[in-house]
Write an enzyme that holds these catalytic residues in place. Sequence first.
Site, PDB file in Angstrom:
ATOM      1  N   GLY A 238      -8.755   2.344 -14.402  1.00 26.88           N
ATOM      2  CA  GLY A 238      -8.980   0.914 -14.551  1.00 26.88           C
ATOM      3  C   GLY A 238      -7.971   0.147 -15.379  1.00 26.88           C
ATOM      4  N   GLY A 286      -5.034   5.393 -12.011  1.00 31.04           N
ATOM      5  CA  GLY A 286      -4.258   5.382 -10.771  1.00 31.04           C
ATOM      6  C   GLY A 286      -3.167   4.342 -10.903  1.00 31.04           C
ATOM      7  CB  CYS A 354      -1.156 -11.743  15.543  1.00 31.13           C
ATOM      8  SG  CYS A 354       0.454 -11.680  16.305  1.00 31.13           S
ATOM      9  CD  GLU A 355      -5.950 -10.565  11.375  1.00 29.89           C
ATOM     10  OE1 GLU A 355      -6.659 -11.405  10.788  1.00 29.89           O
ATOM     11  OE2 GLU A 355      -6.403  -9.669  12.088  1.00 29.89           O
ATOM     12  CE1 TYR A 383      -6.188   2.507  -5.455  1.00 29.18           C
ATOM     13  CE2 TYR A 383      -5.252   1.222  -7.257  1.00 29.18           C
ATOM     14  CZ  TYR A 383      -6.083   2.226  -6.810  1.00 29.18           C
ATOM     15  OH  TYR A 383      -6.813   2.951  -7.715  1.00 29.18           O
TER      16      TYR A 383
HETATM   17  N1  LLP Z   1     -11.661   6.688 -10.876  1.00 32.79           N
HETATM   18  C1  LLP Z   1     -12.530   6.223  -9.962  1.00 32.79           C
HETATM   19  C2  LLP Z   1     -13.842   6.842  -9.858  1.00 32.79           C
HETATM   20  C3  LLP Z   1     -12.159   5.170  -9.112  1.00 32.79           C
HETATM   21  O1  LLP Z   1     -13.030   4.707  -8.223  1.00 32.79           O
HETATM   22  C4  LLP Z   1     -10.872   4.587  -9.236  1.00 32.79           C
HETATM   23  C5  LLP Z   1     -10.448   3.495  -8.349  1.00 32.79           C
HETATM   24  C6  LLP Z   1      -9.992   5.115 -10.192  1.00 32.79           C
HETATM   25  C7  LLP Z   1     -10.425   6.150 -11.015  1.00 32.79           C
HETATM   26  C8  LLP Z   1      -8.609   4.575 -10.404  1.00 32.79           C
HETATM   27  O2  LLP Z   1      -8.627   3.243 -10.805  1.00 32.79           O
HETATM   28  P1  LLP Z   1      -7.291   2.536 -11.312  1.00 32.79           P
HETATM   29  O3  LLP Z   1      -6.845   3.234 -12.558  1.00 32.79           O
HETATM   30  O4  LLP Z   1      -6.278   2.642 -10.239  1.00 32.79           O
HETATM   31  O5  LLP Z   1      -7.706   1.138 -11.564  1.00 32.79           O
HETATM   32  N2  LLP Z   1      -7.496  -0.929  -3.841  1.00 32.79           N
HETATM   33  C9  LLP Z   1      -7.777  -1.673  -5.043  1.00 32.79           C
HETATM   34  C10 LLP Z   1      -8.220  -0.769  -6.172  1.00 32.79           C
HETATM   35  C11 LLP Z   1      -9.410   0.077  -5.824  1.00 32.79           C
HETATM   36  C12 LLP Z   1      -9.777   1.052  -6.918  1.00 32.79           C
HETATM   37  C13 LLP Z   1     -10.793   2.016  -6.460  1.00 32.79           C
HETATM   38  N3  LLP Z   1     -11.161   2.995  -7.434  1.00 32.79           N
HETATM   39  C14 LLP Z   1      -6.549  -2.496  -5.401  1.00 32.79           C
HETATM   40  O6  LLP Z   1      -5.568  -2.468  -4.676  1.00 32.79           O
HETATM   41  O7  LLP Z   1      -6.579  -3.216  -6.395  1.00 32.79           O
END
Ligand code: LLP
Length: 429
Positions: A238, A286, A354-355, A383
Site C-alpha cells: 500500500g 508492490g 476505439c474507446e 500495474y
Molecule cells: N497485498 C495485498 C493483499 C494486495 O491486495 C495488494 C494489492 C498488495 C499487497 C500490494 O499493494 P501495493 O503495495 O502495490 O499498493 N491495480 C491498482 C492497484 C491494485 C492493488 C491490489 N492489491 C492500481 O493500478 O493502482
Amino acid sequence: MHHFKYTGDRLHCESVDLAEVARLYGTPAYVYSASTIADNLARLQKALPGVDARVCYAVKANPNLAVLRLLAGLGAGFDIVSGGELRRVVAAGGDPGKCVFAGVGKSGEEIRLALELGVFALHVESLPELERVNRVAGQLGVRAPVAFRVNPDVDAHTHAKITTGKSENKFGVPLEKAEAACDAAAACRHIRLRGVQTHIGSQLTSPEPFVLAVEKLAPLVALLRKRHGIEYCSIGGGIGIPYKDALASGSPEWWAKNDFMTPEAYGAALAPELARLGVKILLEPGRFLVGNAGVLLSRVEYLKRGDARNFLIVDAGMNDLVRPAMYDSHHEIVPLLRDTTRPALTADVVGPVCESSDCFAKGRRLQELREGEFLALMSAGAYGASMSSRYNSRRLPAEILVRGAGFELVRERESPDDLFRGEKLPPWL
Ligand code: LLP
C-alpha cells in the site's frame, strides 16, 4: 528516488538513452530500472530497525520473470494471488517457501499446487475457504500453513477502486469475527495457524491509516500469540508513490522540499507498534518497489489540432496502460528528446483504441511533439504491463530491463500470430 533523468536533453534510464531503446525495440515498450528496484527494496528493508521484518513483493504489480529474479536474488519473498504467479516465482528461481498466497477465490487446484510446492502460508479470507484448504491438505496428508486475513475497517483515504480494508470490501473477515475464525482454523486437523494478515488499500500517502490498522489488530495478535502461538503478522502493501511529480521525484532535493511519505517515515511511524506485537512482520509492497522504476515508451502517431481541443495521438493505448482509464490516475508525460525552444502544446494525450476512455491525460501542457517523436509515460512500472490486454487485437508490448549502461529485452513484443494463437475454427464453418 529513481534513476530516470535528462542527461543533456535526452531522457535516460540509468546510463541508457531511452530513445535508443525505443528505436531498437519499437514502441509501445516498458522499460524498467534494475537499480531503482534494488534501491527501493534496500530502503524498505532498512526502514524498520528493531523489527524482524521480511519483504514479500506483491507479484501482481509487475510479474516479469526478470523483475522476480532480481528481487529473489536480493532476498525478497513474494506475495502471490494465483497459481500462475506461483509458477512465475518458481520459473524465476524464487523460493516457494518465501511465498504467501493471498486472494478471495483460490481454487482447489491452486491450493494443491501451493501445498505441494511448500508455500510459507496461505492467506485465508473466509470460513468456506478454510474448509477447502483443510480438505485439500487432508488429501495430501499435510498440515497447511495458514494466516487469516483480517479486515480492520480502516479508511485508507485512497481511490475507491483500490481500497480494501473497509467493511464493505470483499476482503478478509471482519475484526469482530477474526478471533472465532482463527479458533476455527486452529481446530482444523490439517491446518497450522501461523499468523494474521491485513491489507487496507493501495497508493496510501500517509502512515496514519497503517498505524491505525496495526493498533486495531494488536489485541488480536496478542491473544492469538498466547492461545495459538502465531508467529507472524503481515501488514500488506500500500505504500504510495508520487505520480504527479514523477520525474522530479528522482532527486533527493524533491523529497527534501516535499512532504511526501518516504519509506523511512512509514517505517518510523510503524516500527514501535510493530515491535510491540512481538512477532515476525511481513510487508507486501508492490507499487513502492517497482512503480517509479518503470516507464512506458510511446511514439506520436498524429497531432490532431481542433478548435476546442488538440489531440496528441500516440501508439500506446489503454490496453497497454489501463490505469488512467480505470482509476483516473495521473501519469506524467515527458519527451525523450527535450527541446526548450519549441512552443508548448496543450492537448489530450490519447491512444488508438476505439474507446473515449482511451485517454492518458486531458488538457495536458507539454512540449510540442511531432509525428514519429518519442515520449515516456512515467511511473508505469507497477500495474502497467501486468494489467495490459490485447483489446482491439493489439499485441502485448515489449519489456526491457536496464542496469547501468546495459539493457536487455526481458519480454518480446508479441508477434502478429500470437494474437490468435489457441483460437480454432469449428469444422462446420
Ligand atoms: N497485498 C495485498 C493483499 C494486495 O491486495 C495488494 C494489492 C498488495 C499487497 C500490494 O499493494 P501495493 O503495495 O502495490 O499498493 N491495480 C491498482 C492497484 C491494485 C492493488 C491490489 N492489491 C492500481 O493500478 O493502482
